[in-house]
Write an enzyme that holds these catalytic residues in place. Structure first.
Site, PDB file in Angstrom:
ATOM      1  NE  ARG A 218      -4.056  -1.824   2.314  1.00 12.66           N
ATOM      2  CZ  ARG A 218      -4.133  -2.805   3.199  1.00 12.66           C
ATOM      3  NH1 ARG A 218      -3.192  -2.924   4.116  1.00 12.66           N
ATOM      4  NH2 ARG A 218      -5.130  -3.670   3.171  1.00 12.66           N
ATOM      5  CD  GLN A 247       5.638  -7.403   7.652  1.00 10.98           C
ATOM      6  OE1 GLN A 247       6.166  -7.722   8.700  1.00 10.98           O
ATOM      7  NE2 GLN A 247       4.363  -7.672   7.431  1.00 10.98           N
ATOM      8  CG  ASN A 276       3.386 -10.971   4.361  1.00 13.25           C
ATOM      9  OD1 ASN A 276       3.088 -10.269   5.325  1.00 13.25           O
ATOM     10  ND2 ASN A 276       2.479 -11.500   3.562  1.00 13.25           N
ATOM     11  CG  ASP A 303      -3.934  -0.986  10.616  1.00  9.37           C
ATOM     12  OD1 ASP A 303      -3.002  -1.644  11.089  1.00  9.37           O
ATOM     13  OD2 ASP A 303      -5.118  -1.373  10.630  1.00  9.37           O
ATOM     14  CG  ASP A 305      -5.399   0.074   5.567  1.00 10.35           C
ATOM     15  OD1 ASP A 305      -5.045   0.199   6.754  1.00 10.35           O
ATOM     16  OD2 ASP A 305      -6.188  -0.811   5.185  1.00 10.35           O
ATOM     17  CG  ASP A 415      -6.034  -6.244  17.736  1.00 14.92           C
ATOM     18  OD1 ASP A 415      -6.443  -7.412  17.894  1.00 14.92           O
ATOM     19  OD2 ASP A 415      -6.507  -5.471  16.880  1.00 14.92           O
ATOM     20  CG  HIS A 439      -8.828   1.177   9.000  1.00 12.23           C
ATOM     21  ND1 HIS A 439      -9.448  -0.024   8.731  1.00 12.23           N
ATOM     22  CD2 HIS A 439      -7.504   0.916   9.030  1.00 12.23           C
ATOM     23  CE1 HIS A 439      -8.529  -0.972   8.593  1.00 12.23           C
ATOM     24  NE2 HIS A 439      -7.345  -0.432   8.770  1.00 12.23           N
TER      25      HIS A 439
END
Length: 680
Positions: A218, A247, A276, A303, A305, A415, A439
């Site tokens: 991304r 990654q 990854n 994150d 994105d 998480d 998000h």
């Protein structure tokens, strides 16, 4: 000009302790004047509060009607003109107009500061220009009812500053402070506003932070996020370092926006390339690097994105600095596609099911553009959580040192497990209103059925084995079995196979988690590709048209069946596996189902169907295979029986090895192939 309200109480300074004033929160506005997000910053609509529990009563129908009324828009859609936003902190109010800062980003969540921090009193400082303009301070109770606190009015057209000293004592269960501005006969300008407090002298200087961003193909999103961090002087000043764990194969460093993003951080950016290892491998690397550098007070996960509100980062750091004990502080999540819609306001774990969920008082998918803070009773009650998702989560370095790094789970449940583990060690998590990101909402994803279903299943069981208070895992095993049967009768054989593989790996014990981290994704993708229900095609003409020898006598019922009907569907769907597949269904689908209609109890009545994916980009052909069904069912029953029998011993094994698995030393061995390459 200073206005002292009747709610003023003694401060630490009055008691002779060394204190200094610190800004807790600044009034902020959207710099890009995005119309979609303005309701999160400024409210121009009158408040129309929904009914309370007492007036509704216990009648189920009355409750249902009230829940429907709660979601009815109170906004007229007139909104605020974008040119009224002068900059990030200044707002023009037209002559005779009234605007409220009782909004998500500009209200002050007093209930959270009262419960979790050392702050006992706050001072609101408002600077206002324009003849005859007034500022009025309000507070709410946990039930959403508001009260006027105090007001002040400008005397001439020059900028005047007003101070309101406010107590946090009556906010035990929740509630907010905010203020409204009313212009007089001429335009007024809100020049700025801050919420501040007297705090212990050793807590005046803010803690520093290392930011960890895990990215995977991304580059454009990630470069823009890096630039957001660097373009805010206030945020950049608190950064020790921004770590980007690269990654993927599409590198952020190759993006056109990367040179600007890198320059904006003025030497504080470091891109770390590694295999990854999923989100857990990226964020654990950030934790490890933060510990090794030994300079940051916090590590902040973001994150790759997301779109951030930089002020949110300042607020989480300030809140954590002033917390009563080391506290994980996270932000909320709005939809990046519908920016005023709140998608995540806090998460808890149902310990019996060991499943994450919103707290019972939270309304999901709440649209602030339709009904804002002052009109939404549920938003005023303090919401306590078990964990905060890692799209935005600030973790004190002290917590990492004491409880270890995240689990090597690739994705999913790292998480939530970490929040539960921290909670057990005495470190709470707070999801702080006024701190948020935008998000992609997970409701638009297909992760319960695709390759991610493996990680959902395996990691949920790992977390439950580590933390479930029930000797046999509560409802975990039975619920897993129920889901497997639903997937079976729905012809989702690839999902059943992946979830079965997940349980096999759970039973193999925790020792292989680190070893599997780099390779497990490839393994499950290889396993999955042999099933037709996992073969996605974007072209609608790639599938034969639906045909059926005997069309159904009536249309499908769109209503959700009751529990008894669902049990009957499961039983009938299972018995159908002993009947041959209808002849035409071997070549043609019997139906084409949108994702929203592809419920298991509908699929259980078909021998073949084309089913679209939730994101609308593709579809797959589901086909009934009785022999495969019977084989998978036999294996499913056997493994769940084994899991139920071995749970107590297996739980002890996982718990005994937790500290070792999450240690910096274990993670350094996992990262060794890439750190050695970098050193070489």
């Amino acid at each position: 000009m200073s206005v002292s309200t009747s709610l003023t109480t003694e401060t630490e300074a009055d008691l002779g302790e060394a204190t200094s004033r610190r800004i807790l929160q600044r009034n902020v506005l959207p710099g890009d004047r995005d119309l979609d997000v303005i309701p999160l910053y400024v409210d121009t609509e009158p408040a129309v509060l929904d009914a309370d529990k007492e007036s509704i009563g216990g009648n189920k129908s009355a409750k249902a009607l009230n829940r429907a009324a709660m979601r009815q828009a109170t906004s007229t859609g007139t909104g605020l003109r974008p040119d009224a936003i002068l900059d990030r902190h200044r707002l023009r109010v037209g002559a005779g107009e009234n605007v409220s800062l009782g909004t998500y980003f500009n209200g002050f969540p007093a209930g959270y500061w009262r419960r979790w921090t050392v702050v006992t009193d706050v001072r609101l400082t408002v600077t206002l220009s324009g003849r005859g303009a007034s500022v009025t301070v309000y507070r709410s109770m946990a039930n959403g009812r508001s009260q006027r606190v105090e007001s002040a009015t400008t005397e001439d057209g020059s900028a005047e500053t007003f101070e309101f000293d406010l107590t946090l004592v009556p906010f035990q269960d929740g509630g907010w402070y905010w203020f409204d501005v009313v212009a007089g006969d001429e335009d007024a300008v809100l020049e700025g506003a801050t919420w501040s407090a007297e705090v212990p002298a050793d807590r005046v200087q803010p803690g520093s932070v290392t930011v960890g961003i895990t990215t995977m193909n991304r580059p454009d999103f990630c470069a823009k996020l890096i630039a957001q961090l660097g373009e805010s002087d206030a945020v950049r000043d608190l950064l020790d370092e921004v770590l980007v764990m690269e990654q993927g194969t599409q590198k952020v460093s190759d993006d056109a926006g990367f040179p600007h993003a890198e320059a904006s951080l003025q030497g504080k950016l470091r891109v770390i390339e590694q295999g990854n290892l999923g989100g857990s491998g990226g964020f654990a690397r950030a934790q490890l690097e933060t510990l090794k550098a030994d300079r940051s007070t916090y590590v902040l996960f973001l994150d790759d994105d997301i779109v951030a509100e930089p002020e949110s980062i300042l607020r989480t750091i300030t809140f954590a600095d002033l917390a009563r004990k080391p506290t994980i502080v996270g932000g909320h999540m709005f939809s990046i596609y519908s920016k005023s819609r709140l998608h995540s306001y806090g998460e808890i774990i149902n310990r019996y099911r060991f499943w994450w969920m919103s707290p019972p008082t939270v309304e999901t998918d709440w649209d602030f553009g339709a009904r804002n803070l002052r009109s939404s009773r549920w938003l005023h009650r303090r919401v306590d959580v078990d964990f905060n998702p890692w799209f935005m989560c600030l973790i004190p370095t002290q917590v990492v040192r004491e409880i270890g790094l995240g689990l090597p789970l690739f994705i999913k449940w790292d998480d939530s497990e970490y929040g539960v583990r921290a909670q057990a060690a005495g470190f709470p998590t707070v999801s702080l209103p006024g701190a948020a990101v935008w998000h992609v909402p997970w409701t638009d994803k297909n992760d319960a059925l695709d390759w991610q279903s493996y990680f959902h299943q395996r990691n949920r069981f790992v977390a439950a084995l580590l933390h479930s208070p029930y000797p046999h895992g509560g409802r975990m095993v039975r619920e897993s079995l129920n889901h497997q049967i639903k997937h079976l009768v729905a012809m989702q054989y690839s999902t059943v196979e992946l979830r079965h593989k997940a349980l096999e790996d759970v039973l193999a014990g925790p020792g292989q988690l680190h070893e599997d981290l780099p390779s497990k994704l490839g393994e499950i993708r290889e396993l999955r590709q042999h099933f037709s229900d996992s073969t996605l095609k974007a072209d609608p003409d790639a599938f034969p048209p639906p045909r059926r020898e005997k069309p159904r006598k009536r249309d499908e019922d769109s209503e959700i069946p009751g529990r008894v009907s669902q049990l009957v569907s499961a039983a009938v769907g299972s018995l159908r596996q002993f009947r041959p597949v209808r002849t035409l269904a071997k070549e043609y689908p019997e139906a084409v189902l949108p994702a929203m209609d592809a419920k298991w109890y509908r699929l259980a009545t078909l021998d073949a169907a084309v089913v679209s994916m939730p994101d609308g980009t593709s579809a797959a052909l589901y086909q009934r295979h009785p022999a495969l069904f019977r084989d998978l069912l036999k294996r499913t029953l056997a493994i769940h029986d084994r899991l139920a029998r071995e749970w107590p011993q297996l739980s002890q094994t996982y718990r005994a090895q937790l500290a070792e698995i999450t240690s910096p030393e274990a993670w350094e061995q996992t990262f060794a192939p890439w750190t050695e390459d970098a050193d070489g």
